[in-house]
Scaffold this motif. Sequence first.
Motif, PDB file in Angstrom:
ATOM      1  N   CYS A   1      -6.669  49.031 -12.203  1.00 19.65           N
ATOM      2  CA  CYS A   1      -6.989  48.440 -13.702  1.00 19.65           C
ATOM      3  C   CYS A   1      -5.540  47.228 -13.703  1.00 19.65           C
ATOM      4  N   GLY A   2      -4.498  48.124 -12.676  1.00 19.18           N
ATOM      5  CA  GLY A   2      -3.277  47.083 -13.003  1.00 19.18           C
ATOM      6  C   GLY A   2      -2.138  46.937 -14.123  1.00 19.18           C
ATOM      7  N   LEU A   3      -2.131  48.576 -14.436  1.00 20.05           N
ATOM      8  CA  LEU A   3      -1.215  49.495 -15.353  1.00 20.05           C
ATOM      9  C   LEU A   3      -0.588  50.375 -14.554  1.00 20.05           C
ATOM     10  N   SER A   4       1.149  50.774 -14.591  1.00 19.42           N
ATOM     11  CA  SER A   4       1.891  50.553 -14.040  1.00 19.42           C
ATOM     12  C   SER A   4       1.375  52.365 -13.812  1.00 19.42           C
ATOM     13  N   THR A   5       1.477  52.883 -13.093  1.00 19.00           N
ATOM     14  CA  THR A   5       1.808  55.070 -12.872  1.00 19.00           C
ATOM     15  C   THR A   5       2.717  55.179 -14.264  1.00 19.00           C
ATOM     16  N   ARG A   6       3.385  54.704 -15.130  1.00 21.28           N
ATOM     17  CA  ARG A   6       3.978  55.888 -15.610  1.00 21.28           C
ATOM     18  C   ARG A   6       3.051  55.251 -16.906  1.00 21.28           C
TER      19      ARG A   6
ATOM     20  N   LEU B   1      -5.895  58.400 -13.048  1.00 22.36           N
ATOM     21  CA  LEU B   1      -4.802  57.686 -13.201  1.00 22.36           C
ATOM     22  C   LEU B   1      -4.460  56.625 -11.739  1.00 22.36           C
ATOM     23  N   ARG B   2      -5.757  56.813 -10.799  1.00 22.64           N
ATOM     24  CA  ARG B   2      -6.328  56.411  -9.353  1.00 22.64           C
ATOM     25  C   ARG B   2      -7.111  55.114 -10.117  1.00 22.64           C
ATOM     26  N   PHE B   3      -7.506  54.746 -11.207  1.00 26.75           N
ATOM     27  CA  PHE B   3      -8.413  53.814 -11.865  1.00 26.75           C
ATOM     28  C   PHE B   3      -6.935  53.162 -12.419  1.00 26.75           C
ATOM     29  N   LEU B   4      -7.174  53.842 -13.768  1.00 27.80           N
ATOM     30  CA  LEU B   4      -6.070  52.830 -14.423  1.00 27.80           C
ATOM     31  C   LEU B   4      -4.981  51.820 -13.440  1.00 27.80           C
ATOM     32  N   THR B   5      -4.118  52.167 -12.488  1.00 30.51           N
ATOM     33  CA  THR B   5      -3.477  52.164 -11.917  1.00 30.51           C
ATOM     34  C   THR B   5      -3.592  51.045 -10.850  1.00 30.51           C
TER      35      THR B   5
END
Length: 304
Positions: A109-114, A103-107
Amino acid sequence: MTGRRRLYWQVGITLAVLVAAVGMLASHRATLDSGTDQLAAADGEWLLLACLAAMATWVCAAVAQQGAVAERLPRGRLVAAQFAACAANHLLPAGAGATVVNLRFLTRCGLSTRRSATALAVKAAVGGIVRCVLGVALLVTSPGTVRLSARVPHVLLLLPVAVGVVVLAVAVSGRLRRAAGRAFADVRDVHRVRARACALWGGSVAFALLHAGVVVAVVHALGLALPTGRVVMAYLVASGAAALLPTPGGLGSLDAALALALTAAGVPGQTAISAVLGYRLLTGWLPMAPGLLVLGLLVRRSAL
């Protein structure tokens, strides 16, 4: 306060399962010692093959994670994040370590938390579906792989009931209905591009088969010529059962379930324990220290 209470419950359940696992191991110490001796004398070539299969699981996890999102993720850091998530997953209950890292990695990378949470949920759901489909496929193609008891049909009837309860809950709750609508929209976006869908499903299939392959290779390293389908089915059943208990990395729950499943598949008790130790060694204990180092490095470089 609610979050803290939930954490206390998770930690309490984890400690209870771990204490039970330690007690069980202590009561079977002679069998455990014999299993360790068998593993030490195992075939090195088969163990090397098992090691390579374990390493490939991180790449497959990265491919599946890339398939669950529309954005292009940095490949090197994505694989490193899966390696770090594997180590973190053995420290926190119910897969929370891997979830937090990804989750931390994806956020980052610019993705929203949702959208990051949805991507992780899609990946987890596909992984569960893949394991069920693989198990059913084994039963259909090799009916003699397992011996079905008279209770199995009754247990299978509970599956549509559980699905019906979930669907009803989503239909009644407006909040769940809106969340499900957003999740389905993200799923449609992923499957609009064939390459993404192939990465998501192909990576999930390869991930499950490679984990089962580690068990198969360890069993062969111990000198047992057991049918591959039977060992794969034992792993699928054990991993599904272990998912019901929120222990770090399935510690204790997966070990007991896998040992029981292998014994039911025809593996002697001491050899089953050796196989579980070998599987744990290659997929959890040996990668633990380097995985935590990679985790620290990713945090230091602000990738997490």
